[in-house]
Design an enzyme around this catalytic site. Sequence first.
Site, PDB file in Angstrom:
ATOM      1  N   ASP A   6       0.819  -1.225   0.000  1.00 45.14           N
ATOM      2  CA  ASP A   6       0.000   0.000   0.000  1.00 45.14           C
ATOM      3  C   ASP A   6       0.844   1.261   0.000  1.00 45.14           C
ATOM      4  O   ASP A   6       0.385   2.327  -0.403  1.00 45.14           O
ATOM      5  CB  ASP A   6      -0.946   0.002   1.198  1.00 45.14           C
ATOM      6  CG  ASP A   6      -2.097  -0.937   0.948  1.00 45.14           C
ATOM      7  OD1 ASP A   6      -1.905  -2.147   1.101  1.00 45.14           O
ATOM      8  OD2 ASP A   6      -3.177  -0.461   0.546  1.00 45.14           O
ATOM      9  N   LYS A  12      -1.331  -5.252   3.897  1.00 46.31           N
ATOM     10  CA  LYS A  12      -2.392  -5.755   4.765  1.00 46.31           C
ATOM     11  C   LYS A  12      -1.839  -6.398   6.026  1.00 46.31           C
ATOM     12  O   LYS A  12      -0.844  -7.126   5.986  1.00 46.31           O
ATOM     13  CB  LYS A  12      -3.238  -6.760   3.960  1.00 46.31           C
ATOM     14  CG  LYS A  12      -4.354  -7.454   4.693  1.00 46.31           C
ATOM     15  CD  LYS A  12      -5.325  -6.516   5.367  1.00 46.31           C
ATOM     16  CE  LYS A  12      -5.890  -5.474   4.436  1.00 46.31           C
ATOM     17  NZ  LYS A  12      -6.594  -4.380   5.157  1.00 46.31           N
TER      18      LYS A  12
HETATM   19  O1  MRU Z   1      -7.700  -3.149   2.973  1.00 41.41           O
HETATM   20  P1  MRU Z   1      -7.406  -3.496   1.547  1.00 41.41           P
HETATM   21  O2  MRU Z   1      -8.186  -4.678   1.064  1.00 41.41           O
HETATM   22  O3  MRU Z   1      -7.548  -2.292   0.642  1.00 41.41           O
HETATM   23  O4  MRU Z   1      -5.873  -3.908   1.544  1.00 41.41           O
HETATM   24  C1  MRU Z   1      -5.293  -4.230   0.315  1.00 41.41           C
HETATM   25  C2  MRU Z   1      -3.892  -4.683   0.421  1.00 41.41           C
HETATM   26  O5  MRU Z   1      -3.301  -4.697   1.471  1.00 41.41           O
HETATM   27  C3  MRU Z   1      -3.205  -5.028  -0.868  1.00 41.41           C
HETATM   28  O6  MRU Z   1      -2.278  -6.037  -0.670  1.00 41.41           O
HETATM   29  C4  MRU Z   1      -2.484  -3.786  -1.399  1.00 41.41           C
HETATM   30  O7  MRU Z   1      -3.379  -2.706  -1.488  1.00 41.41           O
HETATM   31  C5  MRU Z   1      -1.871  -4.011  -2.724  1.00 41.41           C
HETATM   32  S1  MRU Z   1      -3.096  -4.154  -3.979  1.00 41.41           S
HETATM   33  C6  MRU Z   1      -2.369  -4.332  -5.473  1.00 41.41           C
END
Ligand code: MRU
Length: 358
Positions: free
Chosen positions: A243, A254
């Site tokens: 992220d 995550k």
């Molecule tokens: O809370 P989320 O579902 O938005 O978290 C998403 C993630 O952690 C993904 O691994 C990250 O955004 C990379 S997506 C290509």
Amino acid sequence: MALYQTLRWLGDAATGNLLLIDQTLLPGRYEEISCQTQEQLWEAIRSLRVRGAPAIGVAAAYGVVTGTQQFRDASPQKFRDAVRDVCQYLATSRPTAVNLFWALNRMQTSCDAMPSTHPATFLHDQLLEQARCIDQEDKDMCLAIGRHGNELLRSGMSLLTHCNAGGLATAGDGTALAPIFAAAAAGKAIHVFADETRPLLQGARLTAWELQQRAIPVTLICDNMAGQVMREGRVDLVITGADRIAANGDAANKIGTYSVAVLARHHNIPFCIAAPSSTFDLSLDSGAGIPIEQRPASEITDGFGRTTAPSGVDVYNPAFDVTPAELITALITEHGVIHHPTRELIRQHLAQASPGMA
Ligand code: MRU
């Protein structure tokens, strides 16, 4: 080519709207929702109807177009004020994925760069073009990540991934899953262990679903099984998305990713992160500066309609954690692979790819 389109703009700037797959309903129901106001889009991002760092960025870019539709006939200055307000508002939807701020900044900058004499209708049409451009770039970045990541994969490998960094998390083919899709398209036999990813089960609901859609063998495990599966020698490589990646390579992803990285190091398994350059935040010296989203307690105590904890229990629910760069074997971007990332290697990689970024 994706079998499903995470998000798509329908129509022109004046009357068009953004359609999103409502990811909270998957895998049981496949439904698109229409976001016709900035409030609807804000809610869709906050409640994870659209989620995953790149997809949030692309959705927000289109959200600027939606949110300023009512100002098309206003004066150029009033329209510009509205763009600023909408960008500021959408920026409050979620704090961790830097792609959100990156995309909003692109929209704001492109508006600012247009001559002040142009009417609002022109500015608005141009903003839709900019959003389409961000959308297309995201698709291209996914394909390039897939090509570079594929080079690390051999037929017969078994991979482990956490959360969902597939097509549903981007406008295109995904980040962490893109190399797997590319490898499968090249005829390599790849098997994937998908962590279910407590508490919102993006791994079980979304990654397992996506891999099934593409006929890629997938085995679902609970998050707390990853260590055992690694110990049994069943994982050759771990790959996740991110992220936000700080200048030194520390990467937020995550919650649970850090634990997987520690386990991978203990078992001598390469741990890779696939992410586009829009996920790097070089303004942050290290992962310590990455804002970690805190989510409601009810996601843990009352997930998916069932109460699983005593009423009133104290809960801590950080949605992300930070994996230190020293645990990351390779970062895969649209420009190539950074092996054993360091601050200097990241700087060089991004500077070569896009002079002026680093
Ligand atoms: O809370 P989320 O579902 O938005 O978290 C998403 C993630 O952690 C993904 O691994 C990250 O955004 C990379 S997506 C290509």
